[in-house]
Design an enzyme around this catalytic site. Sequence first.
Site, PDB file in Angstrom:
ATOM      1  N   ASP A  92      12.121 -11.157  85.379  1.00 31.51           N
ATOM      2  CA  ASP A  92      12.425 -12.591  85.509  1.00 31.51           C
ATOM      3  C   ASP A  92      12.178 -13.204  84.128  1.00 31.51           C
ATOM      4  O   ASP A  92      11.621 -12.547  83.236  1.00 31.51           O
ATOM      5  CB  ASP A  92      11.507 -13.230  86.564  1.00 31.51           C
ATOM      6  CG  ASP A  92      11.766 -14.728  86.720  1.00 31.51           C
ATOM      7  OD1 ASP A  92      12.931 -15.138  86.703  1.00 31.51           O
ATOM      8  OD2 ASP A  92      10.793 -15.502  86.830  1.00 31.51           O
ATOM      9  N   SER A  93      12.523 -14.476  83.983  1.00 31.25           N
ATOM     10  CA  SER A  93      12.265 -15.152  82.706  1.00 31.25           C
ATOM     11  C   SER A  93      10.773 -15.425  82.509  1.00 31.25           C
ATOM     12  O   SER A  93      10.358 -15.760  81.408  1.00 31.25           O
ATOM     13  CB  SER A  93      13.013 -16.478  82.684  1.00 31.25           C
ATOM     14  OG  SER A  93      12.509 -17.304  83.716  1.00 31.25           O
TER      15      SER A  93
ATOM     16  N   CYS B 131      15.273 -12.911  89.869  1.00 33.83           N
ATOM     17  CA  CYS B 131      15.708 -14.131  89.202  1.00 33.83           C
ATOM     18  C   CYS B 131      17.130 -14.444  89.673  1.00 33.83           C
ATOM     19  O   CYS B 131      18.038 -13.628  89.477  1.00 33.83           O
ATOM     20  CB  CYS B 131      15.690 -13.883  87.691  1.00 33.83           C
ATOM     21  SG  CYS B 131      16.334 -15.246  86.713  1.00 33.83           S
TER      22      CYS B 131
ATOM     23  N   THR C   1      19.064 -16.711  88.510  1.00 28.45           N
ATOM     24  CA  THR C   1      19.913 -17.041  87.366  1.00 28.45           C
ATOM     25  C   THR C   1      20.451 -15.762  86.723  1.00 28.45           C
ATOM     26  O   THR C   1      21.641 -15.659  86.417  1.00 28.45           O
ATOM     27  CB  THR C   1      19.091 -17.860  86.344  1.00 28.45           C
ATOM     28  OG1 THR C   1      18.422 -18.913  87.043  1.00 28.45           O
ATOM     29  CG2 THR C   1      19.958 -18.441  85.269  1.00 28.45           C
TER      30      THR C   1
ATOM     31  N   GLU D 174       5.717 -22.886  84.151  1.00 32.16           N
ATOM     32  CA  GLU D 174       5.207 -21.946  83.134  1.00 32.16           C
ATOM     33  C   GLU D 174       3.997 -22.532  82.394  1.00 32.16           C
ATOM     34  O   GLU D 174       3.129 -21.801  81.943  1.00 32.16           O
ATOM     35  CB  GLU D 174       6.307 -21.585  82.128  1.00 32.16           C
ATOM     36  CG  GLU D 174       7.396 -20.676  82.682  1.00 32.16           C
ATOM     37  CD  GLU D 174       6.937 -19.248  82.979  1.00 32.16           C
ATOM     38  OE1 GLU D 174       6.055 -18.739  82.270  1.00 32.16           O
ATOM     39  OE2 GLU D 174       7.465 -18.650  83.943  1.00 32.16           O
TER      40      GLU D 174
ATOM     41  N   CYS E 247      15.421 -20.532  93.175  1.00 31.81           N
ATOM     42  CA  CYS E 247      14.848 -20.041  91.915  1.00 31.81           C
ATOM     43  C   CYS E 247      13.491 -19.470  92.285  1.00 31.81           C
ATOM     44  O   CYS E 247      12.736 -20.091  93.060  1.00 31.81           O
ATOM     45  CB  CYS E 247      14.689 -21.204  90.932  1.00 31.81           C
ATOM     46  SG  CYS E 247      13.672 -20.795  89.487  1.00 31.81           S
TER      47      CYS E 247
ATOM     48  N   HIS F 206      10.834 -19.247  90.772  1.00 32.27           N
ATOM     49  CA  HIS F 206       9.660 -20.023  90.355  1.00 32.27           C
ATOM     50  C   HIS F 206       9.268 -21.073  91.421  1.00 32.27           C
ATOM     51  O   HIS F 206       8.109 -21.485  91.481  1.00 32.27           O
ATOM     52  CB  HIS F 206       9.950 -20.804  89.059  1.00 32.27           C
ATOM     53  CG  HIS F 206       9.835 -19.999  87.802  1.00 32.27           C
ATOM     54  ND1 HIS F 206      10.770 -19.062  87.437  1.00 32.27           N
ATOM     55  CD2 HIS F 206       8.897 -20.015  86.820  1.00 32.27           C
ATOM     56  CE1 HIS F 206      10.420 -18.533  86.271  1.00 32.27           C
ATOM     57  NE2 HIS F 206       9.287 -19.092  85.876  1.00 32.27           N
TER      58      HIS F 206
HETATM   59  N1  DGL Z   1      13.076 -17.688  88.143  1.00 29.11           N
HETATM   60  C1  DGL Z   1      14.412 -17.755  87.717  1.00 29.11           C
HETATM   61  C2  DGL Z   1      15.426 -17.943  88.791  1.00 29.11           C
HETATM   62  O1  DGL Z   1      15.201 -17.502  89.890  1.00 29.11           O
HETATM   63  C3  DGL Z   1      14.745 -18.239  86.330  1.00 29.11           C
HETATM   64  C4  DGL Z   1      14.379 -19.602  85.999  1.00 29.11           C
HETATM   65  C5  DGL Z   1      14.648 -19.964  84.559  1.00 29.11           C
HETATM   66  O2  DGL Z   1      14.198 -19.255  83.666  1.00 29.11           O
HETATM   67  O3  DGL Z   1      15.312 -20.976  84.347  1.00 29.11           O
HETATM   68  O4  DGL Z   1      16.481 -18.471  88.591  1.00 29.11           O
END
Ligand code: DGL
Length: 266
Positions: free
Chosen positions: A7-8, A71, A73, A152, A184, A186
């Site tokens: 993930d990011s 993730c 995205t 974050e 997302c 997060h």
């Molecule tokens: N956690 C990620 C997602 O599910 C990426 C969020 C990001 O870095 O913008 O999309």
Amino acid sequence: MKIGVFDSGLGGLTVVQAMTQVIKGAQIFYVADTKNAPYGEKTPEQILQYSLNITQYLINTHNIDALILACNTATSSAIKHLRETYPSLIIIGTEPGIKPAIEQTSTRKIGVLATPATLQGDKYQKLAQTLSLQKSVDIYEQACPGLVEQIEKGEMDSEETKALLEKWLRPMRENNVDTIVLGCTHYPLVSQSIEHIMDCNVSLIHTGEAISKHLLTLGSQKGHLNEGDVVVHIHTTGKIQIEIIETIIDTYENIHSIEVEHNSDS
Ligand code: DGL
């Protein structure tokens, strides 16, 4: 089984949490690409490149059997290409759980919170279009730019984060949305604030459990026995809040050991 997950940043650890409830006898190699976060405000080409680099690293360094894109995205921008490039690898992505939301809603009004890149991606657009033909439901889509950065930074409960959520959720609350898709990985980390703003009259959908069960099925087909300990290695490409990692991994089950390392060269 050796499982690569990326993930990011911290978000994918919510998927690993679900995995620890289902998967046994595995080594999990988690990459938090915080050097390039947030992904949700990058171009599809950039996100594809980050995803290819991480996958190559996980294959070269850890010889993984399975890859989880934890993730939404990255899934939107890269899963097709990754599957074409690595046909023998088990590859599972994360997609907004609109299907279960449409099945569950009583008010026929659902909300979708996701990053700008996920909502703009063809994959999401096609999914939403196909599913909304199956049952007439109003979908309130809301991009949440800036929310990943807040998380974050460890600002899950700050006034700024709550104000952003209040602004985005007000139309959903006023229109009787009863089910919200956390599109997302997060966002489960701010689920308490979301429930509070929605006056608790909401069910939140995230797909970690479905991903884990799917992984178990595909892993078993390749001979994975699902017995024994789980070890989690966390690798970050940039800065990360170790205290938040600790809070999240405190909720993990059946973990034998966890190690965290930072290497900005990968
Ligand atoms: N956690 C990620 C997602 O599910 C990426 C969020 C990001 O870095 O913008 O999309």
